[in-house]
Scaffold this active site. Structure first.
Site: not given
Length: 341
Positions: A22, A93, A147-148, A169-172, A174-175, A267
């Protein structure tokens, strides 16, 4: 190159192996780690081939788009079509069903399994909630994982604390940016991913599995190739990649994934599982199924001795199935919403 034009492919002996990955920074970091190890083991250069998955382009919540396989399908299609030689996935994943023609060639030694809090002012979870409650505010914590959410909300309910989980949502980047901007008070991410990105200093608290059990396979990588894949010099790629396999990790995640499969949970379901090694090769498997609001949380465990031989994965799978059966008998199916079929 001695002035010669770059035409055609390199000679077979030096042709690079194509590793599908990815495009996210985390995926590239993980794949780069594996690429270096494969080059070290085989002597062949490895070329990263960036592939965009549906999970990367969709802005919908994972629970809405199905979750299972959305970060994996495009890579598997590329493998089966021969566009890449092998692929690296975050094992959590990976769908539990292995497609025909593909093999899980290696599961390297697992990273830290825990979830991590990245919070305002460097606060731990309890400190954050208490401080904001004193200011008349409810802590807003972002995560894309049901889950979290289930376990955070259960933790808050058990303490009579006020906490709001916010789907993100988003990458690290972004979060964590949601916290830096003040839009959220904290986010929860996987410790392993932050470690692999060199961002462990931003973690304000490691969430102990007593509070939050991780996703099945969290912290582990999966290296996948076709059953017939070969090296440029004619050797077996599967055999070469197997040198990166860490049997205790493979066996532990086999138990976790067997539980997930037997529950027929994708998942995106609020399911957690963690297998840990104890004394004398005993495997302890913990499983959690709950409702996202944290009102109900089923938590059970099972222990079993595992002989680390060619039947070890089957032994671990049996342990996972047995614990799943107990959870289902206790009403787990009703807590997960629509089950995967």
């Amino acid at each position: 190159m001695n002035g010669q034009p770059l035409t055609g492919r390199a000679p077979a002996a030096t042709a690079p192996l194509r590793l599908g990955t990815r495009r996210s920074a985390l995926a590239m970091a993980q794949s780069g780690m594996v690429a270096r190890e494969v080059t070290r083991l085989t002597g062949h250069p490895v070329e990263l081939v960036e592939i965009t998955t549906y999970g990367d382009t969709s802005r919908e919540a994972l629970a809405q788009i199905g979750g299972t396989g959305v970060f994996v399908s495009a890579l598997r299609d590329a493998l089966l079509a021969g566009r890449i030689d092998f692929a690296v996935h975050s094992l959590k994943d990976l769908p539990t069903a292995e497609p025909a023609g593909l093999v899980l060639a290696a599961v390297p030694e697992r990273e830290d399994v825990r979830d991590a809090l990245v919070a305002q002012e460097g606060l731990a979870l309890g400190e954050l909630v208490e401080k904001l409650a004193g200011a008349g505010r409810t802590a807003r914590i972002g995560t894309g994982s049901p889950r979290r959410m289930a376990q955070l909300n259960a933790w808050a309910r058990a303490r009579g604390a006020q906490l709001e989980t916010v789907a993100i949502r988003g990458n690290v980047d972004t979060r964590i940016g949601f916290v830096a901007s003040g839009e959220l008070d904290a986010v929860v991410l996987a410790t392993a991913g932050l470690n692999r990105l060199g961002r462990s200093a931003e973690i304000t608290e490691h969430l102990d599995p007593e509070l939050m059990i991780p996703a099945p396979g969290q912290g582990a990588l999966a290296i996948e190739c076709t059953t017939a894949a070969g090296l440029p010099d004619g050797g077996s790629l599967t055999a070469a990649l197997s040198a990166l396999d860490h049997l205790p990790t493979r066996v532990a995640v086999a138990a976790e994934r067997a539980l997930l499969a037997a529950l027929e949970a994708g998942c995106s379901a609020p399911v957690a599982a963690l297998a840990t090694w104890g004394h004398e090769y005993e495997l302890r498997l913990e499983g959690v199924v709950g409702t996202v609001d944290g009102a109900t949380l089923l938590k059970m465990s099972a222990n079993g001795p595992i002989v680390l031989d060619e039947t070890a994965e089957q032994q671990a799978t049996a342990l996972g199935h047995a614990l799943a059966a107990r959870l289902l008998d206790a009403g787990a199916a009703a807590l997960m919403g629509e089950r995967a079929r």
